[in-house]
Write a protein that holds these residues in place. Sequence first.
Motif, PDB file in Angstrom:
ATOM      1  N   ARG A  35      15.553  -3.751 -19.412  1.00 17.21           N
ATOM      2  CA  ARG A  35      16.588  -4.749 -19.129  1.00 17.21           C
ATOM      3  C   ARG A  35      17.846  -4.009 -18.718  1.00 17.21           C
ATOM      4  NH1 ARG A  35      20.334  -7.134 -22.647  1.00 17.21           N
ATOM      5  NH2 ARG A  35      19.089  -6.501 -24.457  1.00 17.21           N
ATOM      6  N   ILE A  36      18.371  -4.380 -17.551  1.00 21.41           N
ATOM      7  CA  ILE A  36      19.511  -3.685 -16.955  1.00 21.41           C
ATOM      8  C   ILE A  36      20.713  -4.615 -16.949  1.00 21.41           C
ATOM      9  CG2 ILE A  36      20.400  -2.596 -14.853  1.00 21.41           C
ATOM     10  CD1 ILE A  36      17.417  -2.076 -14.089  1.00 21.41           C
ATOM     11  N   GLU A  49      20.098  -1.586 -20.809  1.00 22.40           N
ATOM     12  CA  GLU A  49      20.512  -2.193 -22.082  1.00 22.40           C
ATOM     13  C   GLU A  49      19.404  -2.128 -23.124  1.00 22.40           C
ATOM     14  OE1 GLU A  49      23.408  -4.659 -23.057  1.00 22.40           O
ATOM     15  OE2 GLU A  49      24.251  -2.971 -21.953  1.00 22.40           O
ATOM     16  N   GLU A  50      18.163  -2.282 -22.679  1.00 21.57           N
ATOM     17  CA  GLU A  50      17.030  -2.307 -23.595  1.00 21.57           C
ATOM     18  C   GLU A  50      15.793  -1.861 -22.836  1.00 21.57           C
ATOM     19  OE1 GLU A  50      14.604  -5.522 -26.453  1.00 21.57           O
ATOM     20  OE2 GLU A  50      16.293  -6.178 -25.208  1.00 21.57           O
ATOM     21  N   PRO A  58      18.568   3.161 -23.516  1.00 18.74           N
ATOM     22  CA  PRO A  58      19.835   2.450 -23.336  1.00 18.74           C
ATOM     23  C   PRO A  58      20.974   3.405 -22.985  1.00 18.74           C
ATOM     24  CG  PRO A  58      18.652   1.545 -25.205  1.00 18.74           C
ATOM     25  CD  PRO A  58      17.881   2.763 -24.765  1.00 18.74           C
ATOM     26  N   GLY A  59      21.764   3.006 -22.023  1.00 21.73           N
ATOM     27  CA  GLY A  59      22.875   3.822 -21.556  1.00 21.73           C
ATOM     28  C   GLY A  59      22.597   4.569 -20.277  1.00 21.73           C
ATOM     29  N   ASP A  60      21.320   4.658 -19.860  1.00 23.84           N
ATOM     30  CA  ASP A  60      20.985   5.351 -18.619  1.00 23.84           C
ATOM     31  C   ASP A  60      21.514   4.564 -17.416  1.00 23.84           C
ATOM     32  OD1 ASP A  60      19.683   7.418 -19.849  1.00 23.84           O
ATOM     33  OD2 ASP A  60      17.653   6.665 -19.478  1.00 23.84           O
ATOM     34  N   GLU A  91      23.898 -11.269 -14.310  1.00 22.58           N
ATOM     35  CA  GLU A  91      24.575 -10.323 -15.206  1.00 22.58           C
ATOM     36  C   GLU A  91      23.606  -9.325 -15.804  1.00 22.58           C
ATOM     37  OE1 GLU A  91      28.482 -12.719 -16.737  1.00 22.58           O
ATOM     38  OE2 GLU A  91      26.587 -13.193 -17.746  1.00 22.58           O
ATOM     39  N   GLN A  92      22.335  -9.734 -15.963  1.00 22.53           N
ATOM     40  CA  GLN A  92      21.305  -8.826 -16.467  1.00 22.53           C
ATOM     41  C   GLN A  92      19.992  -9.170 -15.772  1.00 22.53           C
ATOM     42  OE1 GLN A  92      21.325  -7.708 -20.675  1.00 22.53           O
ATOM     43  NE2 GLN A  92      23.043  -9.101 -21.027  1.00 22.53           N
ATOM     44  N   ILE A  93      19.123  -8.174 -15.683  1.00 25.68           N
ATOM     45  CA  ILE A  93      17.848  -8.354 -14.996  1.00 25.68           C
ATOM     46  C   ILE A  93      16.791  -7.483 -15.685  1.00 25.68           C
ATOM     47  CG2 ILE A  93      18.503  -6.558 -13.345  1.00 25.68           C
ATOM     48  CD1 ILE A  93      16.168  -9.486 -12.537  1.00 25.68           C
TER      49      ILE A  93
END
Length: 309
Positions: free
Chosen positions: A31-32, A74-75, A84-86, A104-106
């Motif tokens: 999840r980005i 994010e996950e 997470p954080g990449d 906002e997220q995908i």
Amino acid sequence: MRAVVVQEFGGPEALEVVDVPVPVPGPGQVRIRVSAAAVNPVDLATTAGVFAEMGVVAGTGSTAIGWDVAGVVEEAGAGVAFVPGDAVIGLRTRLADPLGTWAEQIVLDAAAVAPAPDGVDPVAASTLPLNSLTALQALDALALKTGQTLLVTGAAGAVGGFAVELAALRGLRVVAAAGASDEEVVRGFGAEFFVPRTEDLAEGVRKRVPGGVDGAIDAAVLGYPALDAIADGGAFAAVIGNGPDNYRGVRIHAVRIKADRVALTGLSRLAASGHLTLRVAGTHPLAEAAKAAARLRDGGLRGRLVLLP
């Protein structure tokens, strides 16, 4: 969270920003959080209902929009190397997915995601996946060898520009076709020859490359005029549609874009090293998705518009 969808097909005004649940990644997915998402012609086609007419997406209900993404993981689901954080870039290719990258997220399969180019801001990075992979896959389909000649139509556009640069890196001799005002730009990409749009394409190419080029990437979707510039037994790559009918032994390749983590990782490295030019025509907040789509429809842009959720 917010996402852009179309519920009744039409022009840019049909795009809506709606509230949807935050997606959950499964095994092999990430999840980005979207930092930037590019606006491409295929998004206009989706909004207009072209893919619904083809049966690729449902003709009713909500249709998601957006292919390109740059953002931060994010996950991560099970079996994924990203954490997470990449910082990453990615490509969504399934039009039937409930969410596109204009959100906002995908959630994307990790196989469609690559590390973001080092030192490149997310806005510019978001313009890389779809267009550079299309150019790369078109070049691969042609299978030309070092020293052979390649015509690129629409050489000042997003796909065409990447095609010129990637071809030059492979040692191909590139004939670029574009508007007269774009000559300096496409020569900067590595084109050896230039044919302005005001000149008959096939005659202009054959004047510069007697006998015709070995292959062509038809980013401008010109069809037969581009095919006529190719030598007998050459190769033609159509980046939209199936291309013209085969004649004179020219091999026709219809490029069907696919996600490719390994290839996208290589393209990301080329962008980080300055070998690929990332061009941004402007930015809009997610709420102005319809305005951005209208700007793209009206034409005249060099580079991609980018949405910032």
